[in-house]
Design an enzyme around this catalytic site. Structure first.
Site, PDB file in Angstrom:
ATOM      1  N   ARG A 240       0.867  -1.181   0.000  1.00 20.49           N
ATOM      2  CA  ARG A 240       0.000   0.000   0.000  1.00 20.49           C
ATOM      3  C   ARG A 240       0.895   1.220   0.000  1.00 20.49           C
ATOM      4  O   ARG A 240       1.973   1.203   0.625  1.00 20.49           O
ATOM      5  CB  ARG A 240      -0.853   0.063   1.274  1.00 20.49           C
ATOM      6  CG  ARG A 240      -2.103  -0.790   1.257  1.00 20.49           C
ATOM      7  CD  ARG A 240      -3.185  -0.235   0.321  1.00 20.49           C
ATOM      8  NE  ARG A 240      -4.376  -1.068   0.327  1.00 20.49           N
ATOM      9  CZ  ARG A 240      -4.577  -2.114  -0.478  1.00 20.49           C
ATOM     10  NH1 ARG A 240      -3.659  -2.462  -1.354  1.00 20.49           N
ATOM     11  NH2 ARG A 240      -5.701  -2.796  -0.404  1.00 20.49           N
ATOM     12  N   GLU A 269      -2.456   7.793  -4.051  1.00 19.53           N
ATOM     13  CA  GLU A 269      -2.774   7.389  -5.428  1.00 19.53           C
ATOM     14  C   GLU A 269      -4.236   7.736  -5.751  1.00 19.53           C
ATOM     15  O   GLU A 269      -5.081   7.728  -4.846  1.00 19.53           O
ATOM     16  CB  GLU A 269      -2.496   5.888  -5.630  1.00 19.53           C
ATOM     17  CG  GLU A 269      -3.351   4.965  -4.796  1.00 19.53           C
ATOM     18  CD  GLU A 269      -2.924   3.495  -4.921  1.00 19.53           C
ATOM     19  OE1 GLU A 269      -1.738   3.182  -4.741  1.00 19.53           O
ATOM     20  OE2 GLU A 269      -3.810   2.682  -5.207  1.00 19.53           O
ATOM     21  N   HIS A 287      -1.363   0.266  -9.652  1.00 22.93           N
ATOM     22  CA  HIS A 287      -2.060  -0.625  -8.708  1.00 22.93           C
ATOM     23  C   HIS A 287      -2.762  -1.777  -9.451  1.00 22.93           C
ATOM     24  O   HIS A 287      -3.988  -1.913  -9.378  1.00 22.93           O
ATOM     25  CB  HIS A 287      -3.059   0.177  -7.857  1.00 22.93           C
ATOM     26  CG  HIS A 287      -3.410  -0.506  -6.566  1.00 22.93           C
ATOM     27  ND1 HIS A 287      -3.697   0.162  -5.397  1.00 22.93           N
ATOM     28  CD2 HIS A 287      -3.534  -1.828  -6.260  1.00 22.93           C
ATOM     29  CE1 HIS A 287      -3.989  -0.703  -4.436  1.00 22.93           C
ATOM     30  NE2 HIS A 287      -3.895  -1.926  -4.944  1.00 22.93           N
TER      31      HIS A 287
HETATM   32  C1  8YV Z   1      -7.162  -4.597  -5.513  1.00 21.99           C
HETATM   33  C2  8YV Z   1      -5.511  -4.761  -3.640  1.00 21.99           C
HETATM   34  O1  8YV Z   1      -7.152  -4.658  -6.875  1.00 21.99           O
HETATM   35  O2  8YV Z   1      -6.780  -6.596  -2.918  1.00 21.99           O
HETATM   36  C3  8YV Z   1      -6.114  -5.614  -2.592  1.00 21.99           C
HETATM   37  O3  8YV Z   1      -5.923  -5.302  -1.412  1.00 21.99           O
HETATM   38  O4  8YV Z   1      -4.760  -3.905  -3.366  1.00 21.99           O
HETATM   39  C4  8YV Z   1      -5.832  -5.016  -5.059  1.00 21.99           C
HETATM   40  O5  8YV Z   1      -5.758  -6.376  -5.305  1.00 21.99           O
HETATM   41  C5  8YV Z   1      -7.713  -3.312  -5.153  1.00 21.99           C
HETATM   42  O6  8YV Z   1      -7.454  -2.879  -3.877  1.00 21.99           O
HETATM   43  C6  8YV Z   1      -9.200  -3.421  -5.358  1.00 21.99           C
HETATM   44  O7  8YV Z   1      -9.808  -2.401  -4.763  1.00 21.99           O
END
Ligand code: 8YV
Length: 327
Positions: A240, A269, A287
């Site tokens: 993150r 982001e 992402h």
């Molecule tokens: C997602 C991610 O695509 O699953 C997670 O925590 O960071 C990613 O796989 C994204 O957050 C979907 O909202």
């Protein structure tokens, strides 16, 4: 009797959304632009459940403004955007989407690490700009992956899948740091050795960051930590934004404290720190670590499975606070 109402707050696969229709009155959001907080609250009035992604914030103020809400199901594994204790206090079930994205995300983390170490995007841009005039011995010479020391910060499911790739596929000695050490029986097949965080930073040739974001992991890798890294090392962040201090990272890259970085996630982001955009030795992606069609479908199905179960008296498969169903 009228059906409960739910909101699918993220544009997703319509056939997956259709699975909700026999159970609920379904309202959808049909663009990729995330709903503003105000709009999300407005559209949640009268809704018993919501399907969200990591782009939607669920906090105490939203819960107070949406008293009919009983279930919040995210298609992401990370849930730092959801105040789970506040949901639990109001008996609102929360689910996430673990496991289904582990291998896909590990593939991407490994690919980003390799692209970073072998300077793939930097050299492609050079070629596309028409600057390739002759071959030379040191043209985009990078760092080896095979045999180099892999450092994994955060040894959860995805961290372990990356370690396994490094150990079995590339003969990498694997060091890791995690709050809790894995049992020896889990370390052995990954060839992984637990070390303190500072030792990990000092010894890793390629550091991959996979810790969940929380107040305790905020800027876990900042100026002091970056200064410990080898000048030849790479850093890859697929966790993150906020786990790494992006401004400090840009300064460290400019100062040659580490060789290169691969970043799929950013503080604030979709904004990206301008100093990172200016660094040629950074591979940047928006992402997308879990973004294969099959995996994004599986994540969506899992969120739908949870939503149906939570609101029809079933057992949501991946609830984060299943205790609320008993109360
Ligand atoms: C997602 C991610 O695509 O699953 C997670 O925590 O960071 C990613 O796989 C994204 O957050 C979907 O909202």
């Amino acid at each position: 009797m009228s059906k409960p109402q739910v909101l699918v707050a993220v544009k997703t696969f319509s056939d997956v959304v259709d699975r909700l229709r026999p159970h609920f009155d379904v309202e959808t959001h049909d663009t990729d632009q995330p709903l503003s907080q105000e709009e999300l609250i407005r559209r949640l009035q009268g809704k018993a459940g919501v399907y969200i992604s990591g782009s939607n914030k669920i906090d105490a103020a939203l819960l107070a403004a949406c008293p009919d809400l009983r279930a919040i199901c995210t298609m992401a594994v990370g849930y730092n955007n959801i105040d789970v204790p506040a949901c639990t206090a109001r008996s609102v079930l929360v689910s996430n989407a673990p496991d289904v994205l582990t291998e896909t995300t590990a593939d991407f983390g490994f690919a980003l690490m390799m692209a970073t170490a072998r300077r793939i995007t930097e050299s492609e841009q050079f070629l596309r700009r028409g600057e390739w005039k002759h071959w030379s011995v040191t043209l985009f010479a990078g760092a080896d992956i095979h045999g180099a020391t892999l450092g994994v910060l955060g040894m959860g499911r995805i961290g372990a899948a990356i370690a396994r790739r490094g150990h079995l596929g590339f003969g990498m000695p694997v060091l890791y740091h995690n709050r809790s050490r894995l049992p020896a029986a889990q370390e052995a097949p990954l060839g992984a050795q637990w070390v303190e965080k500072d030792e990990l930073l000092r010894r890793a040739d390629h550091l991959v960051i996979v810790v969940p974001y929380s107040p305790s992991s905020h800027h876990m890798v900042a100026e002091r930590e970056l200064a410990l890294m080898k000048p030849t090392a790479t850093l890859t962040n697929i966790a993150r934004g906020g786990v790494v201090d992006d401004a400090a990272l840009a300064r460290a890259l400019q100062a040659g404290q580490l060789a290169a970085a691969g970043l799929d996630v950013f503080e604030g982001e979709p904004q990206v720190h301008p100093a990172l955009l200016a660094c040629s030795n950074v591979v940047l992606t928006p992402h997308i670590a879990s973004a294969t069609v099959a995996t994004r479908r599986a994540m969506s199905h899992l969120a739908v499975d949870n939503l149906i179960a939570a609101l029809t008296g079933g057992t949501p498969p991946t609830a984060l606070n299943p205790e609320v169903l008993k109360s």
